[in-house]
Design a protein around this motif. Structure first.
Motif, PDB file in Angstrom:
ATOM      1  N   LEU A 191       0.856  -1.192   0.000  1.00  0.00           N
ATOM      2  CA  LEU A 191       0.000   0.000   0.000  1.00  0.00           C
ATOM      3  C   LEU A 191       0.891   1.240   0.000  1.00  0.00           C
ATOM      4  N   VAL A 192       0.790   2.028  -1.069  1.00  0.00           N
ATOM      5  CA  VAL A 192       1.707   3.148  -1.276  1.00  0.00           C
ATOM      6  C   VAL A 192       0.919   4.454  -1.357  1.00  0.00           C
ATOM      7  N   PRO A 201       3.789   5.819  -5.853  1.00  0.00           N
ATOM      8  CA  PRO A 201       3.277   4.649  -6.584  1.00  0.00           C
ATOM      9  C   PRO A 201       3.998   4.289  -7.874  1.00  0.00           C
ATOM     10  N   ALA A 202       4.353   5.258  -8.683  1.00  0.00           N
ATOM     11  CA  ALA A 202       4.981   4.919  -9.969  1.00  0.00           C
ATOM     12  C   ALA A 202       6.322   4.225  -9.773  1.00  0.00           C
ATOM     13  N   GLU A 203       7.156   4.787  -8.895  1.00  0.00           N
ATOM     14  CA  GLU A 203       8.453   4.159  -8.635  1.00  0.00           C
ATOM     15  C   GLU A 203       8.276   2.826  -7.912  1.00  0.00           C
ATOM     16  N   PRO A 212       6.563 -10.927  -8.841  1.00  0.00           N
ATOM     17  CA  PRO A 212       5.392 -11.077  -9.719  1.00  0.00           C
ATOM     18  C   PRO A 212       4.077 -11.192  -8.969  1.00  0.00           C
ATOM     19  N   GLN A 213       4.102 -11.798  -7.770  1.00  0.00           N
ATOM     20  CA  GLN A 213       2.851 -12.002  -7.027  1.00  0.00           C
ATOM     21  C   GLN A 213       2.466 -10.798  -6.170  1.00  0.00           C
ATOM     22  N   ALA A 214       3.259  -9.734  -6.196  1.00  0.00           N
ATOM     23  CA  ALA A 214       2.946  -8.563  -5.370  1.00  0.00           C
ATOM     24  C   ALA A 214       1.715  -7.841  -5.922  1.00  0.00           C
ATOM     25  N   ARG A 215       0.861  -7.428  -5.000  1.00  0.00           N
ATOM     26  CA  ARG A 215      -0.305  -6.605  -5.361  1.00  0.00           C
ATOM     27  C   ARG A 215      -0.038  -5.194  -4.850  1.00  0.00           C
ATOM     28  N   LEU A 216       0.145  -4.259  -5.751  1.00  0.00           N
ATOM     29  CA  LEU A 216       0.482  -2.887  -5.373  1.00  0.00           C
ATOM     30  C   LEU A 216      -0.734  -1.991  -5.501  1.00  0.00           C
ATOM     31  N   VAL A 217      -1.033  -1.261  -4.433  1.00  0.00           N
ATOM     32  CA  VAL A 217      -2.200  -0.375  -4.396  1.00  0.00           C
ATOM     33  C   VAL A 217      -1.724   1.036  -4.093  1.00  0.00           C
ATOM     34  N   LEU A 236      -7.199  -0.659   7.086  1.00  0.00           N
ATOM     35  CA  LEU A 236      -7.746  -1.810   7.799  1.00  0.00           C
ATOM     36  C   LEU A 236      -8.627  -2.648   6.880  1.00  0.00           C
ATOM     37  N   ASP A 237      -9.385  -2.001   6.008  1.00  0.00           N
ATOM     38  CA  ASP A 237     -10.178  -2.739   5.015  1.00  0.00           C
ATOM     39  C   ASP A 237      -9.271  -3.582   4.119  1.00  0.00           C
ATOM     40  N   GLU A 238      -8.200  -2.970   3.621  1.00  0.00           N
ATOM     41  CA  GLU A 238      -7.294  -3.668   2.707  1.00  0.00           C
ATOM     42  C   GLU A 238      -6.636  -4.867   3.405  1.00  0.00           C
ATOM     43  N   ILE A 239      -6.231  -4.669   4.647  1.00  0.00           N
ATOM     44  CA  ILE A 239      -5.592  -5.761   5.378  1.00  0.00           C
ATOM     45  C   ILE A 239      -6.560  -6.919   5.565  1.00  0.00           C
TER      46      ILE A 239
END
Length: 264
Positions: A191-192, A201-203, A212-217, A236-239
């Motif tokens: 979470l960025v 976020p871009a960097e 590869p399995q990372a989910r970046l938000v 907390l919702d994301e977690i």
């Protein structure tokens, strides 16, 4: 005097009320201690659901202690206040070596993320020994460095499901550690904040492309410290979405509570 979480006074409500920053929901809370392999006694708190099964366990790693980070950093405090009641999630918070909070001070001194390897291992071992299921690392800022450096290698890797990172600076954690996470195959959510001071976020998308399995938000409007109830609730919702089978639901976790409450 060490703060005792059992001292919260819960009061019944006649009608549901909004969950605010200081709202404490019912849970089984206890002060805990555990000892690292190199002999440091670390202090913390464990918050468990007051009833029902534990859906997941969060092992929280706090921000940089030399810049005010500790087990009570606000997102983790709110997680311990809310998630046991709202999602059946157990929350383990603790002070890394040399860190102080109202709970107390852990032995030792800050070691730039090196000696803290033993702290991460001890916290995970404590959760295992207590029989806490579905264990996840949750790191924030400096805590993300610890999660990345030590979470994908044994003994920790064999004992956790994955990790959630809040505001990773990627200062101490390097591409070597990211490749270890990639090789582990374990889930990694990142979470960025849009306006992060260290990694935006871009960097972040470029750096974490090694996993590869990372989910970046990327979170619009947010800053490194996630100040504001809007952003704390979003985290907390994301977690909960990541670590529990049911998730937080389409509308997110409840923002009101109808049962007894206390105030911090």
């Amino acid at each position: 005097m060490t703060f005792d979480p059992a001292s919260f006074v819960f009061t019944p409500q006649e009608a549901p009320s909004e969950i605010r920053a200081s709202t404490v929901l019912p849970a089984l809370r206890e002060n805990v201690e555990f000892t690292t392999e190199d002999g440091k006694v670390l202090v913390g708190e464990l918050a468990l659901p007051a009833s029902g099964e534990i859906t997941a366990t969060l092992i929280t790693l706090h921000p940089l202690p030399t810049h005010g980070g500790f087990m009570d950093s606000h997102v983790y405090r709110k997680a311990s206040y809310r998630l046991p009641a709202l999602a059946g999630v157990a929350v383990l918070r603790f002070n890394t070596r040399g860190t102080a909070s109202p709970r107390g001070t852990s032995d030792g001194q800050f070691e730039e993320g090196l000696g803290e390897r033993y702290d991460v291992e001890a916290a995970v071992r404590f959760a295992v020994e207590r029989g806490l299921p579905n264990r996840w690392l949750v790191g924030w800022s400096f805590g993300t460095e610890l999660a990345l450096m030590y979470g994908a290698v044994d003994p920790v890797a064999a004992q956790v499901e994955g990790a959630v990172l809040l505001s990773p600076p990627l200062h101490r954690a390097t591409d070597v550690h990211l490749k270890e996470w990639a090789a582990s195959g374990k889930p990694l959510t990142v979470l960025v904040p849009e306006h992060d001071d260290y990694l935006q976020p871009a960097e972040a998308a470029q750096r974490f492309s090694l996993v590869p399995q990372a989910r970046l938000v990327g979170v619009d409007g947010a800053k490194h410290l996630w100040v504001g109830e809007k952003y704390a609730a979003r985290i907390l919702d994301e977690i909960v979405d990541d670590v529990t089978p049911a998730g937080a639901g389409a509308a997110g976790l409840p923002r009101e509570w109808a049962g007894s409450v206390a105030s911090a």
